[in-house]
Design a protein around this motif. Structure first.
Motif, PDB file in Angstrom:
ATOM      1  N   ARG A  55       0.782  -1.204  -0.002  1.00  0.00           N
ATOM      2  CA  ARG A  55       0.023   0.170  -0.195  1.00  0.00           C
ATOM      3  C   ARG A  55       1.042   1.215  -0.095  1.00  0.00           C
ATOM      4  O   ARG A  55       2.004   1.267   0.492  1.00  0.00           O
ATOM      5  CB  ARG A  55      -0.696  -0.112   1.268  1.00  0.00           C
ATOM      6  N   ASP A  60      -1.891   1.955   6.595  1.00  0.00           N
ATOM      7  CA  ASP A  60      -3.338   2.327   6.215  1.00  0.00           C
ATOM      8  C   ASP A  60      -3.664   1.132   5.304  1.00  0.00           C
ATOM      9  O   ASP A  60      -3.563   1.230   4.105  1.00  0.00           O
ATOM     10  CB  ASP A  60      -3.644   3.562   5.950  1.00  0.00           C
ATOM     11  N   LEU A  62      -6.329   0.814   3.970  1.00  0.00           N
ATOM     12  CA  LEU A  62      -7.335   1.243   3.063  1.00  0.00           C
ATOM     13  C   LEU A  62      -6.787   2.158   2.007  1.00  0.00           C
ATOM     14  O   LEU A  62      -7.249   2.587   0.786  1.00  0.00           O
ATOM     15  CB  LEU A  62      -8.598   1.906   3.620  1.00  0.00           C
ATOM     16  N   SER A  63      -5.251   2.446   1.940  1.00  0.00           N
ATOM     17  CA  SER A  63      -4.733   3.311   1.051  1.00  0.00           C
ATOM     18  C   SER A  63      -4.439   2.726  -0.158  1.00  0.00           C
ATOM     19  O   SER A  63      -4.338   1.283  -0.316  1.00  0.00           O
ATOM     20  CB  SER A  63      -3.322   3.698   1.770  1.00  0.00           C
TER      21      SER A  63
END
Length: 140
Positions: A55, A60, A62-63
């Motif tokens: 990522r 993170d 969700l990045s």
């Protein structure tokens, strides 16, 4: 980052860089020259493992997925530990590397480092953000 140790006790190949943060290992060894086999030349090998599901921000989940990987040999080989040297009759501290002020960009988790991320947590009807370990074994 580890530097300057042989891979095996009887081998003549030395690990110059073992950067777990960027998944890079650089080794060197003397090999017979192709032009003159009686002479030896220094051969360097760089092994890069590209983490395809890395990522942009490893802390993170969700990045977005990372699509650009940059490797600079001076940054990989940096040694930011200060040393004492004598300069003009005085003892001063100096560091041997450049780029020491910048945090290195990590493409994967260093298992010896603790990574956390804030996650929502419902407590008595209220949502609060608390740090959660992304690499639990290295956070204890």
């Amino acid at each position: 980052v580890l530097a300057g140790f042989p891979l095996e006790p009887k081998e003549e190949e030395y690990v110059l860089v073992n950067n777990k943060c960027q998944c890079v290992t650089m080794t060197s060894k003397f090999v017979p020259s192709k032009e003159d086999p009686k002479q030896k030349v220094l051969e360097r090998n760089i092994r890069i493992i590209v983490p395809v599901r890395a990522r942009e921000n490893i802390s993170d989940p969700l990045s977005p997925l990372r699509t650009k990987f940059v490797y600079r040999i001076p940054e990989l080989c940096r040694n930011c530990n200060p040393v004492e040297i004598e300069l003009g009759g005085r003892i001063v501290q100096a560091q041997q590397g450049n780029f020491c002020e910048e945090e290195p960009t990590c493409y994967t988790y260093d298992r010896e480092q603790c990574y956390t991320s804030l996650v929502p947590f419902l407590h008595h009807g209220e949502v609060i953000r608390v740090p959660a370990a992304l690499t639990p074994t290295s956070c204890y």
